[in-house]
Scaffold this motif. Structure first.
Motif, PDB file in Angstrom:
ATOM      1  N   ARG A   1       0.926  -1.172   0.044  1.00 48.22           N
ATOM      2  CA  ARG A   1      -0.134  -0.022   0.011  1.00 48.22           C
ATOM      3  C   ARG A   1       0.853   1.255  -0.204  1.00 48.22           C
ATOM      4  NH1 ARG A   1      -4.549   1.956   4.301  1.00 48.22           N
ATOM      5  NH2 ARG A   1      -4.620   4.092   3.651  1.00 48.22           N
ATOM      6  N   ARG A   2       1.795   1.365   0.783  1.00 47.80           N
ATOM      7  CA  ARG A   2       2.662   2.325   0.905  1.00 47.80           C
ATOM      8  C   ARG A   2       3.346   2.649  -0.294  1.00 47.80           C
ATOM      9  NH1 ARG A   2       4.070   5.087   5.068  1.00 47.80           N
ATOM     10  NH2 ARG A   2       3.722   3.632   6.641  1.00 47.80           N
TER      11      ARG A   2
ATOM     12  N   TRP B   1       2.563   1.539  -3.441  1.00 45.42           N
ATOM     13  CA  TRP B   1       1.374   2.103  -4.318  1.00 45.42           C
ATOM     14  C   TRP B   1       1.354   3.699  -4.231  1.00 45.42           C
ATOM     15  CZ3 TRP B   1      -3.297   4.563  -4.478  1.00 45.42           C
ATOM     16  CH2 TRP B   1      -3.859   4.488  -5.685  1.00 45.42           C
ATOM     17  N   GLU B   2       1.161   4.159  -3.106  1.00 47.06           N
ATOM     18  CA  GLU B   2       0.576   5.591  -2.558  1.00 47.06           C
ATOM     19  C   GLU B   2       1.769   6.526  -3.082  1.00 47.06           C
ATOM     20  OE1 GLU B   2      -0.505   5.545   1.476  1.00 47.06           O
ATOM     21  OE2 GLU B   2      -2.670   4.976   1.128  1.00 47.06           O
ATOM     22  N   GLU B   3       3.062   5.950  -2.842  1.00 46.46           N
ATOM     23  CA  GLU B   3       4.171   6.772  -3.085  1.00 46.46           C
ATOM     24  C   GLU B   3       4.408   6.796  -4.569  1.00 46.46           C
ATOM     25  OE1 GLU B   3       7.623   5.372  -1.028  1.00 46.46           O
ATOM     26  OE2 GLU B   3       7.092   5.915   0.991  1.00 46.46           O
TER      27      GLU B   3
ATOM     28  N   ASN C   1       1.963   6.704  -6.757  1.00 47.88           N
ATOM     29  CA  ASN C   1       1.142   7.394  -7.579  1.00 47.88           C
ATOM     30  C   ASN C   1       0.841   8.873  -6.868  1.00 47.88           C
ATOM     31  OD1 ASN C   1      -0.417   5.627  -9.407  1.00 47.88           O
ATOM     32  ND2 ASN C   1      -0.266   4.270  -7.513  1.00 47.88           N
TER      33      ASN C   1
ATOM     34  N   ARG D   1       0.666  10.069  -3.980  1.00 54.90           N
ATOM     35  CA  ARG D   1      -0.350  10.404  -2.571  1.00 54.90           C
ATOM     36  C   ARG D   1       0.558  10.985  -1.512  1.00 54.90           C
ATOM     37  NH1 ARG D   1      -5.207   8.311  -1.593  1.00 54.90           N
ATOM     38  NH2 ARG D   1      -6.287   7.277  -3.359  1.00 54.90           N
ATOM     39  N   ASP D   2      -0.135  12.046  -0.717  1.00 50.01           N
ATOM     40  CA  ASP D   2       0.730  12.392   0.467  1.00 50.01           C
ATOM     41  C   ASP D   2       1.071  11.332   1.257  1.00 50.01           C
ATOM     42  OD1 ASP D   2       0.321  14.838  -0.548  1.00 50.01           O
ATOM     43  OD2 ASP D   2      -1.471  15.221   0.303  1.00 50.01           O
ATOM     44  N   LYS D   3       2.211  11.583   1.983  1.00 47.46           N
ATOM     45  CA  LYS D   3       2.834  10.632   3.036  1.00 47.46           C
ATOM     46  C   LYS D   3       1.867  10.905   4.270  1.00 47.46           C
ATOM     47  CE  LYS D   3       7.355   8.983   1.991  1.00 47.46           C
ATOM     48  NZ  LYS D   3       8.666   8.871   2.772  1.00 47.46           N
TER      49      LYS D   3
ATOM     50  N   TYR E   1      -0.363   3.104   9.816  1.00 47.29           N
ATOM     51  CA  TYR E   1      -1.724   3.115   9.188  1.00 47.29           C
ATOM     52  C   TYR E   1      -2.870   3.070  10.069  1.00 47.29           C
ATOM     53  CZ  TYR E   1       0.023   3.506   4.208  1.00 47.29           C
ATOM     54  OH  TYR E   1       0.715   3.872   3.280  1.00 47.29           O
TER      55      TYR E   1
END
Length: 138
Positions: free
Chosen positions: A103-104, A106-108, A110, A112-114, A130
């Protein structure tokens, strides 16, 4: 063909579109659930434990290294995003740790804010900041 989930999709693909082409995969590698391979044999007195798949011997998937597992089924360990407190040990902990790591990433990837994990300290070794607490959706 099952529900509107991956199980239904796979059974439809192999039973309807490509009949006779399915093969059985190792349940410890594909769709691993961290389940006990043995269950009670209620036909015998005293009750003994037998392999749930009916085979004379069975592999205990709870000891399969996470590096070998290709896909995980979260039924027994519960869904990571509900932060189950009992999932902080054993293979369930490894499953959840891997899920949050993906998840982390993917978020990075794409943009996404940390998330700020400095104030969250609920088993960060597993939930990686999380989960603010047990059973708290994130």
């Amino acid at each position: 063909f099952g529900a509107q989930q991956i199980q239904g999709l796979c059974s439809y693909f192999f039973e309807a579109l490509h009949p006779g082409s399915a093969v059985e995969l190792n349940r410890c590698i594909y769709n691993s659930m961290n389940d006990n391979p043995r269950g009670p044999n209620r036909r015998k007195e005293p009750i003994t434990k037998i392999c749930r798949d009916g085979q004379p011997t069975c592999e205990d998937c709870r000891t399969t290294p996470i590096e070998k597992i290709k896909s995980i089924h979260f039924t027994l360990c519960q869904k990571p995003w509900v932060c189950p407190g009992y999932a902080i040990r054993g293979q369930c902990a490894e499953f959840h740790k891997k899920w949050f790591s993906i998840r982390r990433d993917w978020e990075e990837h794409n943009g996404r804010d940390k998330i700020d994990t400095s104030t969250i300290n609920f088993h960060n070794d597993v939930f990686q900041g999380y989960c603010p607490g047990q059973g708290e959706r994130n």
